[in-house]
Design a protein around this motif. Sequence first.
Motif, mmCIF file in Angstrom:
data_model
loop_
_atom_site.group_PDB
_atom_site.id
_atom_site.type_symbol
_atom_site.label_atom_id
_atom_site.label_comp_id
_atom_site.label_asym_id
_atom_site.label_seq_id
_atom_site.Cartn_x
_atom_site.Cartn_y
_atom_site.Cartn_z
ATOM 1 N N GLN A 45 0.846 -1.188 0.000
ATOM 2 C CA GLN A 45 0.000 0.000 0.000
ATOM 3 C C GLN A 45 0.887 1.246 0.000
ATOM 4 O O GLN A 45 1.951 1.257 0.604
ATOM 5 N N VAL A 46 0.432 2.282 -0.678
ATOM 6 C CA VAL A 46 1.185 3.523 -0.771
ATOM 7 C C VAL A 46 1.250 4.197 0.589
ATOM 8 O O VAL A 46 0.226 4.315 1.291
ATOM 9 N N ARG A 47 2.447 4.648 0.966
ATOM 10 C CA ARG A 47 2.625 5.400 2.204
ATOM 11 C C ARG A 47 2.911 6.854 1.845
ATOM 12 O O ARG A 47 3.777 7.121 1.011
ATOM 13 N N LEU A 48 2.172 7.763 2.479
ATOM 14 C CA LEU A 48 2.310 9.190 2.201
ATOM 15 C C LEU A 48 2.879 9.893 3.423
ATOM 16 O O LEU A 48 2.387 9.694 4.536
ATOM 17 N N VAL A 49 3.904 10.713 3.234
ATOM 18 C CA VAL A 49 4.547 11.418 4.329
ATOM 19 C C VAL A 49 4.532 12.914 4.042
ATOM 20 O O VAL A 49 5.107 13.369 3.048
ATOM 21 N N GLU A 50 3.878 13.650 4.942
ATOM 22 C CA GLU A 50 3.770 15.100 4.786
ATOM 23 C C GLU A 50 4.914 15.809 5.497
ATOM 24 O O GLU A 50 5.405 15.328 6.527
ATOM 25 N N SER A 51 5.302 16.966 4.980
ATOM 26 C CA SER A 51 6.327 17.787 5.610
ATOM 27 C C SER A 51 6.144 19.241 5.171
ATOM 28 O O SER A 51 5.347 19.530 4.275
ATOM 29 N N GLY A 52 6.877 20.133 5.831
ATOM 30 C CA GLY A 52 6.873 21.527 5.422
ATOM 31 C C GLY A 52 6.066 22.463 6.298
ATOM 32 O O GLY A 52 6.041 23.673 6.080
ATOM 33 N N GLY A 53 5.382 21.911 7.298
ATOM 34 C CA GLY A 53 4.602 22.763 8.180
ATOM 35 C C GLY A 53 5.491 23.605 9.084
ATOM 36 O O GLY A 53 6.708 23.452 9.103
ATOM 37 N N GLY A 54 4.878 24.480 9.837
ATOM 38 C CA GLY A 54 5.616 25.334 10.757
ATOM 39 C C GLY A 54 4.730 26.452 11.269
ATOM 40 O O GLY A 54 3.507 26.422 11.085
ATOM 41 N N THR A 55 5.367 27.410 11.915
ATOM 42 C CA THR A 55 4.661 28.578 12.442
ATOM 43 C C THR A 55 5.065 29.810 11.652
ATOM 44 O O THR A 55 6.280 30.060 11.495
ATOM 45 N N VAL A 56 4.072 30.533 11.144
ATOM 46 C CA VAL A 56 4.334 31.749 10.377
ATOM 47 C C VAL A 56 3.401 32.856 10.852
ATOM 48 O O VAL A 56 2.368 32.585 11.475
ATOM 49 N N GLN A 57 3.772 34.072 10.540
ATOM 50 C CA GLN A 57 2.912 35.211 10.819
ATOM 51 C C GLN A 57 1.836 35.304 9.747
ATOM 52 O O GLN A 57 2.018 34.843 8.612
ATOM 53 N N ALA A 58 0.716 35.887 10.127
ATOM 54 C CA ALA A 58 -0.349 36.110 9.145
ATOM 55 C C ALA A 58 0.223 36.882 7.951
ATOM 56 O O ALA A 58 1.011 37.816 8.122
ATOM 57 N N GLY A 59 -0.184 36.461 6.757
ATOM 58 C CA GLY A 59 0.330 37.057 5.535
ATOM 59 C C GLY A 59 1.524 36.324 4.961
ATOM 60 O O GLY A 59 1.932 36.593 3.824
ATOM 61 N N GLY A 60 2.083 35.405 5.725
ATOM 62 C CA GLY A 60 3.245 34.654 5.276
ATOM 63 C C GLY A 60 2.879 33.492 4.373
ATOM 64 O O GLY A 60 1.706 33.280 4.033
ATOM 65 N N SER A 61 3.904 32.727 3.989
ATOM 66 C CA SER A 61 3.726 31.611 3.067
ATOM 67 C C SER A 61 4.419 30.362 3.583
ATOM 68 O O SER A 61 5.397 30.447 4.326
ATOM 69 N N LEU A 62 3.908 29.227 3.174
ATOM 70 C CA LEU A 62 4.523 27.936 3.432
ATOM 71 C C LEU A 62 4.266 27.051 2.218
ATOM 72 O O LEU A 62 3.253 27.213 1.523
ATOM 73 N N ARG A 63 5.170 26.104 1.990
ATOM 74 C CA ARG A 63 4.930 25.076 0.978
ATOM 75 C C ARG A 63 5.006 23.713 1.637
ATOM 76 O O ARG A 63 6.041 23.329 2.193
ATOM 77 N N LEU A 64 3.887 23.006 1.565
ATOM 78 C CA LEU A 64 3.829 21.660 2.100
ATOM 79 C C LEU A 64 4.202 20.661 1.014
ATOM 80 O O LEU A 64 3.897 20.874 -0.166
ATOM 81 N N SER A 65 4.839 19.574 1.437
ATOM 82 C CA SER A 65 5.192 18.489 0.524
ATOM 83 C C SER A 65 4.608 17.188 1.029
ATOM 84 O O SER A 65 4.462 16.989 2.239
ATOM 85 N N CYS A 66 4.297 16.312 0.106
ATOM 86 C CA CYS A 66 3.789 14.985 0.431
ATOM 87 C C CYS A 66 4.485 14.004 -0.493
ATOM 88 O O CYS A 66 4.230 13.982 -1.701
ATOM 89 N N THR A 67 5.372 13.214 0.088
ATOM 90 C CA THR A 67 6.137 12.256 -0.704
ATOM 91 C C THR A 67 5.526 10.871 -0.567
ATOM 92 O O THR A 67 5.246 10.412 0.545
ATOM 93 N N ALA A 68 5.329 10.232 -1.701
ATOM 94 C CA ALA A 68 4.728 8.913 -1.726
ATOM 95 C C ALA A 68 5.799 7.840 -1.892
ATOM 96 O O ALA A 68 6.680 7.961 -2.750
ATOM 97 N N SER A 69 5.720 6.814 -1.074
ATOM 98 C CA SER A 69 6.574 5.646 -1.275
ATOM 99 C C SER A 69 5.705 4.570 -1.885
ATOM 100 O O SER A 69 4.753 4.123 -1.269
ATOM 101 N N GLY A 70 6.007 4.222 -3.114
ATOM 102 C CA GLY A 70 5.164 3.299 -3.849
ATOM 103 C C GLY A 70 4.447 4.032 -4.958
ATOM 104 O O GLY A 70 4.426 5.266 -5.006
ATOM 105 N N SER A 71 3.853 3.247 -5.845
ATOM 106 C CA SER A 71 3.204 3.836 -7.008
ATOM 107 C C SER A 71 1.854 4.448 -6.658
ATOM 108 O O SER A 71 1.062 3.862 -5.929
ATOM 109 N N THR A 72 1.626 5.644 -7.194
ATOM 110 C CA THR A 72 0.329 6.300 -7.016
ATOM 111 C C THR A 72 -0.587 6.038 -8.210
ATOM 112 O O THR A 72 -1.629 6.672 -8.340
ATOM 113 N N SER A 73 -0.215 5.085 -9.046
ATOM 114 C CA SER A 73 -1.005 4.807 -10.246
ATOM 115 C C SER A 73 -2.358 4.166 -9.928
ATOM 116 O O SER A 73 -3.226 4.093 -10.794
#
Length: 120
Positions: free
Chosen positions: A1-29
């Motif tokens: 089964q595909v395993r999904l791992v999220e990253s990229g979170g954090g604490t920011v001030q209002a108006g700021g930006s973040l980019r989250l990532s989700c890496t899959a181990s295994g095929s997402t087909s």
Amino acid sequence: QVRLVESGGGTVQAGGSLRLSCTASGSTSVFNAMGWYRHPPGEERELVAALRFTGVTSYAGSVEGRFTISRDVAKNTLYLQMNNLKPEDTAVYYCSGGWWGTKYNPQSRWGQGTQVTVAS
């Protein structure tokens, strides 16, 4: 089964930006779409954005114009670019693989998520 791992979170001030990532181990087909959900404290988990593998996207009204979902097939990674963040965006964010027929339905197992906190 595909395993999904999220990253990229954090604490920011209002108006700021973040980019989250989700890496899959295994095929997402086995999926035809992927999505990002969030679970704010004391509320239900909600769908934030979905991406059909044809390129069609869908966003919750509360994030439309501020968040962008994208996918790097070569890296087997899903992204969520979040701009102009607001305190109400504070939540644990999860990614999922799923099937988009008339609407997006998650089918993968939930990962640990990544915490996003937006300070006012």
